[in-house]
Design an enzyme around this catalytic site. Sequence first.
Site, short mmCIF file in Angstrom:
data_model
loop_
_atom_site.label_atom_id
_atom_site.label_comp_id
_atom_site.label_asym_id
_atom_site.label_seq_id
_atom_site.Cartn_x
_atom_site.Cartn_y
_atom_site.Cartn_z
CE1 TYR A 23 -3.59 2.65 0.69
CE2 TYR A 23 -2.13 3.39 2.44
CZ TYR A 23 -3.23 3.60 1.63
OH TYR A 23 -3.95 4.76 1.76
CD GLU A 24 3.21 2.89 4.68
OE1 GLU A 24 4.41 2.59 4.84
OE2 GLU A 24 2.49 3.33 5.59
CD GLU A 83 7.78 1.49 12.88
OE1 GLU A 83 8.26 1.43 11.74
OE2 GLU A 83 8.08 2.37 13.70
CE1 TYR A 86 -2.96 -2.03 4.44
CE2 TYR A 86 -3.30 -4.23 5.32
CZ TYR A 86 -3.33 -3.36 4.26
OH TYR A 86 -3.72 -3.78 3.02
CB VAL A 87 -7.87 -1.43 8.48
CG1 VAL A 87 -9.18 -2.17 8.24
CG2 VAL A 87 -7.72 -1.07 9.95
N GLY A 93 -13.62 1.43 6.87
CA GLY A 93 -14.90 2.10 7.03
C GLY A 93 -15.81 1.44 8.05
N GLY A 95 -14.81 0.85 11.22
CA GLY A 95 -14.42 1.27 12.57
C GLY A 95 -13.22 0.56 13.16
N GLY A 97 -9.92 0.77 12.35
CA GLY A 97 -8.80 1.68 12.59
C GLY A 97 -9.04 2.54 13.82
CE1 TYR A 131 -4.21 7.26 11.51
CE2 TYR A 131 -2.63 8.39 10.11
CZ TYR A 131 -3.15 7.22 10.62
OH TYR A 131 -2.62 6.01 10.26
#
Length: 159
Positions: A23-24, A83, A86-87, A93, A95, A97, A131
Amino acid sequence: MIRTATPGDIPVIHALVRELAEYEKAPHEARATPAQLHDALFGEHPAAYAHIATDDTTGEPVGFALWFLNFSTWRGVHGIYLEDLYVRPDARGAGHGKALLTELARICVARGYERLEWSVLNWNTPSIAFYESLGAHPQNEWTVYRLTDESLRTLGDPT
C-alpha cells in the site's frame, strides 16, 4: 473487536506488514521475517507490542497496530509510538482503525502515558483526514531523519 496479539498471530501480522508495504509503495523495504517479528513481540526481551482487529462476524483478522514505548524528557513519562496501523481495504470504514487507536489511547490513559504518536506519508490523504477527524495534529515543525543501510554502517563502523 480488538485483542492483544499472540504468538499464533505472527503469520497474519507478517502478511499484514507485507500488505501495508505494498500500500505504501515500498514492498522491497519490508524485509522483516516471521522469526524477527516473533522475537520482537514475544522473545526474551520484547521490544514491541501488537493488537489485532478482527471482523465482528467471522473473527478473521482484518488489521493490526504494532507499537512500542517511547519516552519524553520534557514530560518525564513514556508514550506510545505507533509503528504500523493497517486495515485491509475490504474492511475499511467499519471502525477497525478507530478501534485500534482507541485501544492505544486507552492504554496511554490507564498507564499515565502522555503521548500517542505516529508518522504518516504526506501523500496518504485518506489517513491524514482520518487522523485529524480523531483530533490528531500534525507536527509540522519537525522533520524526520533516518540513517539506514550504507550510511548507517559507515557512521557506526568508520574503519
